[in-house]
Scaffold this active site. Structure first.
Site, PDB file in Angstrom:
ATOM      1  N   ARG A  71       0.933  -1.406  -0.014  1.00  0.00           N
ATOM      2  CA  ARG A  71       0.185  -0.021   0.166  1.00  0.00           C
ATOM      3  C   ARG A  71       0.720   1.204   0.093  1.00  0.00           C
ATOM      4  NH1 ARG A  71      -1.896   0.861   4.336  1.00  0.00           N
ATOM      5  NH2 ARG A  71      -1.183  -1.006   5.523  1.00  0.00           N
ATOM      6  N   TYR A 200      -1.396  -3.676  -7.208  1.00  0.00           N
ATOM      7  CA  TYR A 200      -0.984  -4.497  -6.065  1.00  0.00           C
ATOM      8  C   TYR A 200      -2.020  -4.668  -4.970  1.00  0.00           C
ATOM      9  CZ  TYR A 200       0.965  -6.703  -2.131  1.00  0.00           C
ATOM     10  OH  TYR A 200       1.096  -7.440  -0.883  1.00  0.00           O
ATOM     11  N   LYS A 209      -9.575  -2.617   1.428  1.00  0.00           N
ATOM     12  CA  LYS A 209      -9.220  -1.384   2.266  1.00  0.00           C
ATOM     13  C   LYS A 209      -9.931   0.038   2.079  1.00  0.00           C
ATOM     14  CE  LYS A 209      -6.246  -4.061   4.426  1.00  0.00           C
ATOM     15  NZ  LYS A 209      -6.261  -4.354   5.899  1.00  0.00           N
ATOM     16  N   HIS A 229     -10.694  -2.715  11.271  1.00  0.00           N
ATOM     17  CA  HIS A 229      -9.342  -3.354  10.824  1.00  0.00           C
ATOM     18  C   HIS A 229      -9.099  -4.584  11.867  1.00  0.00           C
ATOM     19  CE1 HIS A 229      -5.001  -3.594   9.353  1.00  0.00           C
ATOM     20  NE2 HIS A 229      -5.554  -4.292   8.571  1.00  0.00           N
ATOM     21  N   SER A 251      -1.047  -3.726  10.236  1.00  0.00           N
ATOM     22  CA  SER A 251      -0.929  -4.626   9.064  1.00  0.00           C
ATOM     23  C   SER A 251       0.264  -5.328   9.476  1.00  0.00           C
ATOM     24  CB  SER A 251      -0.577  -3.505   7.865  1.00  0.00           C
ATOM     25  OG  SER A 251      -1.755  -2.929   7.654  1.00  0.00           O
ATOM     26  N   CYS A 253       0.870  -7.647  11.677  1.00  0.00           N
ATOM     27  CA  CYS A 253       1.053  -7.632  13.091  1.00  0.00           C
ATOM     28  C   CYS A 253       0.343  -8.767  13.977  1.00  0.00           C
ATOM     29  CB  CYS A 253       0.740  -6.371  13.730  1.00  0.00           C
ATOM     30  SG  CYS A 253       1.872  -5.125  13.544  1.00  0.00           S
ATOM     31  N   ASP A 280      -9.233 -10.206   8.628  1.00  0.00           N
ATOM     32  CA  ASP A 280      -8.681  -8.596   8.474  1.00  0.00           C
ATOM     33  C   ASP A 280      -9.486  -7.446   8.887  1.00  0.00           C
ATOM     34  OD1 ASP A 280      -6.237  -7.261   7.412  1.00  0.00           O
ATOM     35  OD2 ASP A 280      -7.651  -6.538   5.657  1.00  0.00           O
ATOM     36  N   ARG A 377       2.041 -12.137  -0.513  1.00  0.00           N
ATOM     37  CA  ARG A 377       0.913 -12.537  -0.211  1.00  0.00           C
ATOM     38  C   ARG A 377       0.304 -13.708  -0.832  1.00  0.00           C
ATOM     39  NH1 ARG A 377      -1.740  -8.854   4.031  1.00  0.00           N
ATOM     40  NH2 ARG A 377      -0.032  -7.484   4.354  1.00  0.00           N
ATOM     41  N   ASP A 504       0.430 -20.270  21.292  1.00  0.00           N
ATOM     42  CA  ASP A 504       0.248 -20.029  22.764  1.00  0.00           C
ATOM     43  C   ASP A 504      -0.427 -18.895  23.141  1.00  0.00           C
ATOM     44  OD1 ASP A 504       1.986 -22.336  23.889  1.00  0.00           O
ATOM     45  OD2 ASP A 504       3.532 -21.650  22.700  1.00  0.00           O
TER      46      ASP A 504
HETATM   47  P1  GTP Z   1      -2.358  -7.927   7.365  1.00  0.00           P
HETATM   48  O1  GTP Z   1      -2.858  -8.757   6.500  1.00  0.00           O
HETATM   49  O2  GTP Z   1      -1.242  -6.970   6.840  1.00  0.00           O
HETATM   50  O3  GTP Z   1      -3.429  -6.940   8.127  1.00  0.00           O
HETATM   51  O4  GTP Z   1      -1.670  -8.339   8.676  1.00  0.00           O
HETATM   52  P2  GTP Z   1      -2.063  -9.317   9.854  1.00  0.00           P
HETATM   53  O5  GTP Z   1      -2.304  -8.685  11.038  1.00  0.00           O
HETATM   54  O6  GTP Z   1      -3.078 -10.434   9.505  1.00  0.00           O
HETATM   55  O7  GTP Z   1      -0.618 -10.270  10.078  1.00  0.00           O
HETATM   56  P3  GTP Z   1      -0.135 -11.744  10.109  1.00  0.00           P
HETATM   57  O8  GTP Z   1      -1.016 -12.490  10.918  1.00  0.00           O
HETATM   58  O9  GTP Z   1      -0.087 -12.328   8.759  1.00  0.00           O
HETATM   59  O10 GTP Z   1       1.320 -11.783  10.881  1.00  0.00           O
HETATM   60  C1  GTP Z   1       2.337 -10.879  10.314  1.00  0.00           C
HETATM   61  C2  GTP Z   1       3.824 -11.233  10.623  1.00  0.00           C
HETATM   62  O11 GTP Z   1       3.718 -11.343  12.164  1.00  0.00           O
HETATM   63  C3  GTP Z   1       4.037 -12.790  10.287  1.00  0.00           C
HETATM   64  O12 GTP Z   1       5.392 -12.727   9.716  1.00  0.00           O
HETATM   65  C4  GTP Z   1       4.012 -13.640  11.571  1.00  0.00           C
HETATM   66  O13 GTP Z   1       4.742 -14.779  11.585  1.00  0.00           O
HETATM   67  C5  GTP Z   1       4.008 -12.656  12.637  1.00  0.00           C
HETATM   68  N1  GTP Z   1       3.487 -12.810  13.765  1.00  0.00           N
HETATM   69  C6  GTP Z   1       2.128 -13.138  13.988  1.00  0.00           C
HETATM   70  N2  GTP Z   1       1.664 -13.871  15.087  1.00  0.00           N
HETATM   71  C7  GTP Z   1       2.775 -13.450  15.815  1.00  0.00           C
HETATM   72  C8  GTP Z   1       3.026 -14.042  17.298  1.00  0.00           C
HETATM   73  O14 GTP Z   1       2.295 -14.184  18.001  1.00  0.00           O
HETATM   74  N3  GTP Z   1       4.577 -13.624  17.783  1.00  0.00           N
HETATM   75  C9  GTP Z   1       5.467 -13.354  16.809  1.00  0.00           C
HETATM   76  N4  GTP Z   1       6.616 -13.066  17.374  1.00  0.00           N
HETATM   77  N5  GTP Z   1       5.083 -13.085  15.574  1.00  0.00           N
HETATM   78  C10 GTP Z   1       3.867 -13.304  15.114  1.00  0.00           C
HETATM   79  C1  SPV Z   2      -2.724  -4.552   5.288  1.00  0.00           C
HETATM   80  O1  SPV Z   2      -1.738  -3.764   4.675  1.00  0.00           O
HETATM   81  O2  SPV Z   2      -3.368  -4.185   6.128  1.00  0.00           O
HETATM   82  C2  SPV Z   2      -3.491  -5.732   4.316  1.00  0.00           C
HETATM   83  C3  SPV Z   2      -2.927  -5.873   3.111  1.00  0.00           C
HETATM   84  O3  SPV Z   2      -4.350  -6.415   4.997  1.00  0.00           O
HETATM   85  S1  SPV Z   2      -3.468  -4.846   1.602  1.00  0.00           S
HETATM   86  O4  SPV Z   2      -4.683  -5.554   1.358  1.00  0.00           O
HETATM   87  O5  SPV Z   2      -2.570  -4.732   0.697  1.00  0.00           O
HETATM   88  O6  SPV Z   2      -3.652  -3.699   2.467  1.00  0.00           O
HETATM   89 MN    MN Z   3      -4.904  -5.749   6.857  1.00  0.00          MN
END
Ligand code: GTP
Ligand code: SPV
Ligand code: MN
Length: 599
Positions: A71, A200, A209, A229, A251, A253, A280, A377, A504
């Site tokens: 983005r 993208y 979004k 979100h 994002s 996280c 999401d 992704r 965990d």
């Molecule tokens: P968007 O799709 O961008 O909105 O992201 P999201 O919030 O769904 O993030 P996602 O679950 O894909 O996690 C992104 C990154 O955080 C990955 O590299 C994961 O491995 C890492 N991650 C997720 N959960 C944990 C956790 O509990 N601990 C740690 N250390 N890393 C984590």
């Molecule tokens: C984010 O960035 O929070 C996403 C991926 O979930 S995108 O759809 O590219 O914004």
């Molecule tokens: Mn997102």
């Protein structure tokens, strides 16, 4: 052949055709036959690459331009008549000025190309919370992604009906994918989105979004509901009861990971199960019984690939094994499968990295290069998910017991704490800050304010958005979900994460559920209710999370928190109020209360 008689749709599509001048217009009905033709065409032109159809049936690969991988927040605009209605967290331009600027860029942009007209529903067809969009685009990649991410095709028009004008008008052209001409523009007052010069994800899948957060948050404010979100998950307890929880993390996280978590052995044995409703976005509205109900407006997952593996997120990996589109991951040329960092310890020797160069993956990664882009992704259908909730398609949504905020915080923020009440919870949401990730262009790892994990997605004035949260709390009253904050990313002196995370995290959800039920006590601190150390179940991870580590994870360091509060005051005053942000008085009072308790 158009798929609707709705004159508002027909008129708008005619206007878009007149503007962009495509050679051909194709209405997307959503049939497998039509989609297969498009897949074949995209493979023939090289826009998509067919992967190993035995190991990854129905899976395709796509590579975007290296300058077009995330983005672009600095090129994203909220165009309202009054600047103050966009507020200090958004780029703003007058709508007439923006239309005047963009119209010449779209003029004839689809000459020599086909325009695809995509009707789609955000939310289950027939849900009172669902809304319709129509996206016109010159990208087959967009069509195929929208097929996975939304309820796409003629059924969406059935939902809209023959006369309604209530649909979001989404115009996308990849144009020349020129980063200098890239604009992602929302016109909330016109129900319109214009996106140009990107191909993208979040920039072009306009249902996600742009609509389901930016436009929908604006609609929610006016119509009395919320677009957030947030992931949505259900925890099934041994007695069979399911508690639903939403969580807002910025994002990349951890939303996808939390939404699909597999509980630790002990919990599984006791009969706990976790179900995914969404990973999401949540649309939430008060139900007839007074509780807050959430639907996931999406139909698939656009998830971060790197870091996903059998152990960290088995369910996500399983979800991507068929009918999935991979974007900017690496290819294993030996068997035409995909690879990304931390999938396993064996990067393919005969690899194509995400930019398209053939490399020896073992040597390449040993030199510290990424084979997959950090924001690469997968686009995968929700129905593939082994733990998809039986309520996924429930038009009424699921009743929410708890709302969780979180982010990446190396220090200060404890593993988990609970707000005193909804107003304090809204304060906590407004105070979310997190280290930046690769999901948006710009520096990574920089701490920034990201209120409610919505900084890039609030379609109006952030102050009014906070006021809307407070109003929702008043409406919900006793039925309001309890609000919590978590931090999986607290680090020790050596920069290592102290909490094992992933599955965990169930141990923290367990405490949260017990707090909602009133079956566990807590320690009152100036920032909120914290767990007593003995109430976090560490069975099976005692070696990893020693009592000393747990103490650190649950610590509220007064000096750090005084700094945190001082920064919040600066943020409210300088970044928000001084820039036209109208911080609600009730949130200022929360800040004052916490500060006086800390002193
Ligand atoms: P968007 O799709 O961008 O909105 O992201 P999201 O919030 O769904 O993030 P996602 O679950 O894909 O996690 C992104 C990154 O955080 C990955 O590299 C994961 O491995 C890492 N991650 C997720 N959960 C944990 C956790 O509990 N601990 C740690 N250390 N890393 C984590
Ligand atoms: C984010 O960035 O929070 C996403 C991926 O979930 S995108 O759809 O590219 O914004
Ligand atoms: Mn997102």
């Amino acid at each position: 052949m158009s798929l609707t008689k709705n004159p508002n749709v027909l008129k708008w599509v005619d206007e878009m055709v007149a503007l962009t001048k495509p050679d051909k217009v194709v209405w997307i009905d959503g049939s497998e036959e039509q989609l297969n033709e498009l897949r074949k065409e995209a493979i023939a032109t090289g826009e998509m690459i067919e992967l190993n159809q035995e190991k990854l049936p129905g899976c395709l690969y796509h590579r975007t331009q290296p300058n077009d991988v995330a983005r672009v927040e600095d090129r994203t605009f909220i165009c309202t008549k009054k600047k103050e209605d966009a507020g200090p967290t958004n780029n703003w331009m007058d709508p007439q000025e923006m239309y005047a600027k963009l119209t010449p860029m779209y003029d004839g942009v689809m000459k020599g190309r086909t325009m695809y007209v995509i009707p789609y529903s955000m939310g289950p067809i027939g849900s009172p919370l669902a809304k319709v969009g129509v996206e016109v685009t010159d990208s087959i990649y967009v069509v195929l992604n929208m097929d996975i991410m939304t309820r796409m095709g003629v059924k969406a028009f059935e939902n809209l009906g023959d006369t309604s004008d209530d649909f979001v008008r989404c115009l996308h052209s990849k144009a020349d994918v020129d980063p200098e001409g890239r604009y992602i523009v929302q016109f909330p007052e016109d129900n319109a989105i214009w996106s140009i010069n990107s191909a993208y994800g979040g920039n072009v899948l306009l249902g996600k979004k742009c609509f389901a957060l930016r436009i929908a948050s604006f609609q929610g404010k006016n119509e009395g509901w919320m677009a957030e979100h947030m992931l949505i998950l259900g925890v099934k307890k041994p007695n069979g009861e399911v508690k639903y929880i939403t969580a807002a993390f910025p994002s990349a996280c951890g939303k996808t990971n939390l939404a699909m978590l597999i509980p630790p052995e002990g919990y599984k044995k006791d009969g706990y199960e976790v179900f995914t409703v969404g990973d999401d976005i949540a649309w939430m509205k008060q139900g007839d019984d007074g509780r807050l109900y959430a639907i996931n407006p999406e139909n698939g997952f656009f998830g971060v690939a790197p870091g996903t593996n059998e152990k960290s997120n088995y369910n996500a990996l399983a979800t991507t094994r068929k009918n999935t589109i991979f974007t900017n991951v690496a290819i294993n040329n030996d068997d035409m499968t995909v690879w990304w960092e931390k999938l396993d310890k064996n990067p393919p020797v005969n690899a194509t990295e995400w930019k398209g160069a053939k490399v020896n993956g073992v040597e390449y990664t040993a030199e510290g290069n990424n084979l997959a882009h950090p924001n690469s992704r997968f686009t995968a259908p929700a129905i593939n998910c082994p733990c998809i909730s039986p309520e996924f398609d429930n038009p009424q949504g699921v009743p929410i017991s708890a709302i969780i905020f979180g982010g990446r915080r190396a220090s200060t923020t404890p593993l988990v704490y609970q707000s005193f009440d909804w107003t304090h919870g809204t304060y906590i949401g407004s105070a979310v800050s997190s280290e930046t990730t690769a999901a948006a262009t710009g520096a990574v790892g920089v701490l920034r304010h990201d209120p409610m994990a919505m900084k890039p997605f609030i379609g109006y004035n952030v102050g009014d958005y906070w006021a809307h949260w407070l109003e929702m709390g008043e409406k919900l009253g006793e039925n309001a979900p309890k609000i919590f904050n978590v931090n999986w990313f607290k680090q020790d002196e050596n920069g290592n994460f102290m909490w094992p995370g992933f599955g965990d995290n169930m141990r923290v959800l367990d405490w949260i559920i017990k707090r909602c039920e009133g079956t566990v006590d807590a320690v009152e601190t100036p920032i909120g209710f914290l767990p007593k150390a003995e109430d976090i179940n560490l069975n099976g991870i005692e070696d990893e999370v020693t009592p000393e580590i747990l103490d650190k994870l649950l610590a509220v360091d007064k000096d750090l928190w005084k700094k945190e509060i001082a920064e919040m005051r600066r943020y409210y005053n300088e970044d928000i109020s001084a820039k036209g942000g109208r911080v609600p008085e009730a949130l200022m009072e929360e800040l004052n209360k916490i500060e006086s308790k800390l002193n």
